[in-house]
Each structure stands twice: as structure tokens, then as C-alpha cells.
Scaffold this active site. Structure first.
Site, short mmCIF file in Angstrom:
data_model
loop_
_atom_site.label_atom_id
_atom_site.label_comp_id
_atom_site.label_asym_id
_atom_site.label_seq_id
_atom_site.Cartn_x
_atom_site.Cartn_y
_atom_site.Cartn_z
CG ASP A 242 11.28 -8.76 -4.45
OD1 ASP A 242 10.38 -9.23 -4.87
OD2 ASP A 242 11.24 -8.79 -3.93
CG ASP A 402 5.21 -7.20 2.90
OD1 ASP A 402 4.95 -8.75 1.82
OD2 ASP A 402 4.89 -6.48 2.80
#
Ligand code: 1PR
Length: 552
Positions: A242, A402
Site C-alpha cells: 500500500d 473493500d
């Protein structure tokens, strides 16, 4: 001066990775975009790489005038190597594109894999079996090579015998109960269905052997027995980074707890900094990661121009990392600060040209799915999933989901598909559905993850990256219920993500679900475990993994 290798660029996809691999081996590369370029006739060694749809690629070869120079090159006895759809172009045609004729060097049609018994596309690391008593171009039946395709030259024993009689040397690959041509060669023609430029050192050795004209090699003394479990593919381990800019403006790898990437207030509240993107990616590749994913987690705030550092990260990583690279974050139609509209297809193109093999779409996939349902379960061709998949192939489009758990007492309380959970909610609710979120978990929608997966598969996505906000950064293992739920929704591959804290969690997800791959982030970044430790553990419990023991 180093020798120049020519690559036909019909402008159908990412050739950067192939160039990188050839350049890593000490050659120069030159892309040939124009069939009338005089360099093409002079080329000694030629590559014919192809990605995306068969019709798209083959039609480009014909309309751009590449057919004749390719035939002349072959007739002159000069070496040519086809890769992926470049191999497929040598056949008569493909079920993918009825009526579109190939170059017809190999008298066979390509067929689609049967998706009722296995994930399609085939995405992952498979072996091959050499037909005959010697190998060609350093293909090693004990090695693993990276395949990504839905159509293949599926062959019967009789067809194999016919092709052999015609002088073709073959290496066959088994995916589930279907066997297809993984590599083929005759005289100066060589082609692989797998991507040698994405197959670690094992793949680089194949390219090297081709470039050095080292045609025949003895087979290894001991050929390992093929393990048919998992349809012949190894368990795919993905390292995920990330990435975002920290408060000092540096691009860093970070990691959240349930998507919160800032340290606690008493520790200063800064963005957690776990290292530099390219260095960490290289480290995980060296440790044996089968794939590396970069997610630009705050990209929804930026424009592609201001995202340039991510492009630079990819360019640098792709130079020395020879496994698939995925990039996500901000893949959508955007408007630059100067008002210029940049379609998602162009944004994706920027990433592909920088060395990405797949792009992952989060927020915009939810928008596309909502539109799909509002439009009577049909796409209108305009969503980034559709445009990118059409141009670069379904395998290049990953949907990053997500989701968050939503508990209900009764499935009737929601229009989304629920499951009965073994982990009831705070008020004893026994049913759960998974709400999709957008903008990095900041907004929750009323579209279920199951419904999102089905819509995006129908729109042309090739893989699902299945995160889970409840589990993210928890080190408590994957949400197995979520993974089984989504696997039952689609036949494209699913990557399990969020919650890995130790090697046992990878074993658990492969044993208790049919996930196609498993991704880890925090446990690798915090140096708690290495990728090879995960693989060693999987081997201990009898799950096959890829270990690249080759040296150049
Ligand atoms: O919406 O298309 O611009 O894409 C944004 C992308 O950034 C999405 O793929 C989304 O998942 C990701 N993202 C956005 N915000 C965050 C955040 O953490 N604040 N990260 C975020 C997603 C999830 C995984 C993570 C696993 C494994 N992170 O990538 O690596 O959960 O972690 P673990 O093994 O440590 O548990 P768009």
C-alpha cells in the site's frame, strides 16, 4: 556494442516487461511499430508478443501490414519467438474470435477452457511436459512458468502425434483435465503460451536460450512427478504494498489497521512508514513472491500527472522484477487540473507501458456495477472495466473489493445475498452480507460484494482481489466465510487478502477455501516472516508452491 533484438509492436499491450527481460540479458531492444520500417527486414532475432483478445491482436497484425514481413522472416530461416497471443497467432484461428484467421502455421484451432471445473482465465504457475526425448530452448519440466489466458491450443493424443509427424516439437501443459500446447517449435520458429518474461529466472533462461540459438538441451536426469492438485497450479503468494505520500511528501509503503494508516495520536499521528516501494518489492521478489501488487491508496485525491511517482516506481521495479506486477488506485476516467479529460483506458495504458501487467480497479468498479444493475444487468461498453478489458484482455483487469461485514437477523432485511455466519454479530445476528466501500473504505455503499463480483465478471474483469476491512491488519487470519462466498459467485480467480499474520494462515486459506491466491502485506513489511518462510510452511503441509532454483 550489444546486439539489437527486434520486437513487433502491434500496439496491443504492455511490451515493457519483455523489453526489460531482454535488456536484463544484455541485449538492446527495438520496438517495430511500423511494418514498413526497414529495420524489420534486417532483423535477425524477432519477437512476436501478444496480449489481449485474439481478434484484436491478429487483426492488428494484418491491418498494420505485419503478415508479410513475419512470413518473410520465417521463410528466410531467421529465429522468431511468439509469446502468449503471439503463439496463438501461429494457429488457424480461435474460438474466441470466430471467422478471424490466424497465420495458419499450425493446423489447429484454439478453444476456451472449461470453466465449470476450474477458474478461467488460468492465472498462475504451471509446469510442462516435453514430448520427445530432448528439451528445446532450455524448457525444464521441473520448473514453473507463468500462464495467463482463457483460450489455449487444447490437444488430443492424436493431434499431438499429427503435429509431431509434421515436425513440431511440443511441450504440453495440463490445466485441470485439459492439456494444451505450452510451447512449440519447428526449425526457426519458437513460441510459448506462458510469459517467459514474467516467469522469474526460469523464464529468463528460456529467452536467453532462444537469443543464443541454444535449441536443444538434455532433459533433467530426474523429472518430478506432476502434482495434479489445484488443477496443476502452485499456490500463488502475493506481496502487497500500500503506497502513499507521507506528511513529508515522500512516497512510502504504509499499512493500516482496518484501513487506518496513521500512528496513534500519542505517537504523533503520522502516516506509518514501512519502507520504500521499489526496495521492498525487490526484496519480496528475491524471497520468492509470485506476484507483487502496488496499491496507490490515496490516488482518488490526485491526477495521473501527480501520480507520476507511482509510474516511476513501476518502471524501476519492472526492470529487475520478473514476476507479474499489478497496480491499483485511481484507475478511472479523470480530469487533470488543467481540465483535460483522461479516460481510464489511457490511465491504465500509462501503467501498462511502465511495466504493469494488470491494473486493479476499486472505487470505479462499484460505480460500474451499480450502473450495470440499473441498466438491466448489462454494460453499455463505457466503463473502465469494459474498455480496458477489451483493449488489454480480461486478465489485465483486477477488481479490488473493500468489503465490510453487515449483520442482519433475517436475510429478508437486505436485497444482497447473505450467508449464515459462524461468528454472529454483536446482537446475536446469524446472517451477514458484505457491503462494498469506496475511496479506501471511507464511504460504504449498499451494493454487496457478492453482487459486485458478479457484475464485474460480467463486464469483463479477469480476477478479484478480495480485501476485508474487518480483517485488514489484524493478523488473525483471512475471512474464510467471505472468500467462500465470493468464490461461489464467480468463475474468475479470486485472491484472498487481509488478515494474514503467520504462515499457518496461508495454509488455512488454501485448505479451507478454493481461493486461487493469497496476499499478505503487514507481516512481510514488519519483517515478522519472509515469503519463503510462508512457502516452506506450505510445502510442509503438502501444498505445492513455486520455488525458482535456477541461475542465469
Ligand atoms: O478506489 O480504485 O482508487 O483504489 C484504491 C485502492 O487502494 C483499493 O485497491 C483499496 O483496496 C486500496 N486502499 C485504499 N485505502 C486503503 C487503506 O488501507 N487505507 N488499502 C487501501 C487496501 C488492503 C490490502 C492490504 C491487505 C492485506 N489495503 O491491500 O494490503 O488488507 O493486509 P494485511 O495482510 O496486513 O492484513 P481505487
Amino acid at each position: 556494442m550489444s546486439e539489437v533484438v527486434h520486437i513487433i509492436d502491434a500496439e496491443s499491450g504492455n511490451l515493457r516487461s519483455l523489453q526489460n527481460a531482454i535488456e536484463f540479458l544484455g541485449y538492446e531492444t527495438k520496438l517495430i511499430k511500423d511494418a514498413t520500417d526497414p529495420e524489420l527486414a534486417k532483423a535477425t532475432k524477432l519477437f512476436l508478443p501478444g496480449v489481449g483478445s485474439y481478434a484484436h491482436f491478429v487483426k492488428l497484425l494484418f491491418t498494420k501490414g505485419f503478415e508479410k514481413p513475419i512470413r518473410d522472416h520465417i521463410a528466410a530461416g531467421k529465429p522468431i519467438m511468439g509469446v502468449c497471443v503471439g503463439l496463438q497467432a501461429l494457429f488457424n484461428g480461435s474460438e474466441e474470435s470466430p471467422g478471424v484467421e490466424g497465420l495458419k502455421y499450425i493446423d489447429l484451432e484454439l478453444k476456451k477452457f472449461d470453466a465449470t471445473t476450474k477458474s478461467v482465465p488460468e492465472i498462475g504457475w504451471n509446469t510442462l511436459e516435453i514430448v520427445g526425448d530432448q528439451s528445446f530452448y532450455d524448457l525444464n519440466p521441473n520448473n514453473r512458468y507463468y500462464y495467463v489466458h482463457s483460450y489455449a491450443a487444447i490437444v488430443t493424443d492424436e493431434q499431438v502425434r499429427t503435429l509431431e509427424a509434421e515436425g513440431w516439437e511440443l511441450a504440453l501443459t495440463q490445466y485441470g483435465d485439459e492439456r494444451f500446447i505450452g510451447a512449440v517449435s519447428r526449425d526457426n520458429v519458437f513460441a510459448t503460451q506462458f510469459h517467459p518474461e514474467k516467469s522469474g529466472i526460469a523464464g529468463l533462461k528460456v529467452i536467453k536460450a532462444f537469443l543464443e540459438g541454444k535449441k536443444h538441451t538434455p532433459l533433467p536426469d530426474v523429472i518430478q512427478k506432476r502434482d495434479p492438485s489445484n488443477n496443476g497450479l502452485t499456490r500463488r503468494i502475493i506481496a502487497c504494498l500500500d503506497v502513499r505520500t507521507n506528511d513529508n511528501g515522500d512516497l512510502v509503503v504504509t499499512k493500516g489497521d482496518q484501513y487506518d494508516v496513521r500512528e496513534k495520536d500519542e505517537q504523533g499521528g503520522d502516516v506509518r512508514n514501512l519502507g520504500k516501494p521499489v526496495e521492498l518489492a525487490q526484496k519480496y521478489y528475491d524471497q520468492g513472491a509470485d506476484e507483487v501488487t502496488f496499491l496507490n491508496i490515496t490516488s482518488f485525491r490526485n491526477s495521473p500527472i501527480r501520480d507520476a511517482p507511482m509510474l516511476e516506481v513501476l518502471k524501476r521495479a519492472a526492470r529487475t522484477i520478473f514476476v507479474p506486477l499489478t497496480v491499483g488506485g485511481g484507475i478511472k476516467d479523470v480530469v487533470d487540473p488543467d481540465g483535460t479529460k483522461v479516460p481510464a483506458l489511457e490511465v491504465a495504458g500509462l501503467y501498462f507501458r511502465s511495466g504493469a501487467d494488470k491494473v486493479s480497479i476499486g472505487t470505479d468498479a462499484v460505480n460500474a456495477a451499480l450502473k450495470y444493475y440499473a441498466n438491466g444487468n448489462k454494460g453499455d461498453g463505457s466503463s473502465p472495466i469494459e474498455t480496458i478489458s477489451k483493449a488489454y484482455g480480461a486478465q489485465a483487469v483486477v477488481i479490488s473489493v473493500d468489503p465490510k461485514r453487515v449483520y442482519v437477523k433475517d436475510p429478508q432485511e437486505t436485497k444482497n445475498k447473505t450467508i449464515k455466519t459462524s461468528f454472529p454479530g454483536p446482537n446475536g445476528e446469524e446472517f451477514v452480507w458484505y457491503a462494498t466501500t469506496v475511496k479506501g473504505g471511507r464511504e460504504t455503499t449498499d451494493l454487496g460484494a457478492y453482487e459486485l463480483a458478479q457484475a464485474t465478471e460480467a463486464l469483463g474483469a479477469g480476477e478479484i482481489l478480495l480485501n476485508c476491512i474487518d480483517k485488514d491488519g489484524s493478523n488473525s487470519g483471512y475471512d474464510l466465510e467471505l472468500i467462500n462466498h465470493i468464490k461461489s459467485a464467480v468463475s474468475i480467480p479470486v485472491i484472498a487478502s487481509s488478515g494474514a499474520g503467520k504462515p499457518e494462515h496461508f495454509a488455512e486459506v488454501f485448505e479451507k477455501t478454493t481461493t486461487d491466491a493469497a496476499l499478505g502485506a503487514g507481516m512481510f513489511h514488519r519483517n515478522e516472516y519472509t515469503v519463503d518462510q510462508v512457502k516452506l510452511h506450505l510445502a510442509d503441509v503438502g501444498l505445492q508452491t513455486r520455488i525458482d532454483r535456477e541461475q542465469l
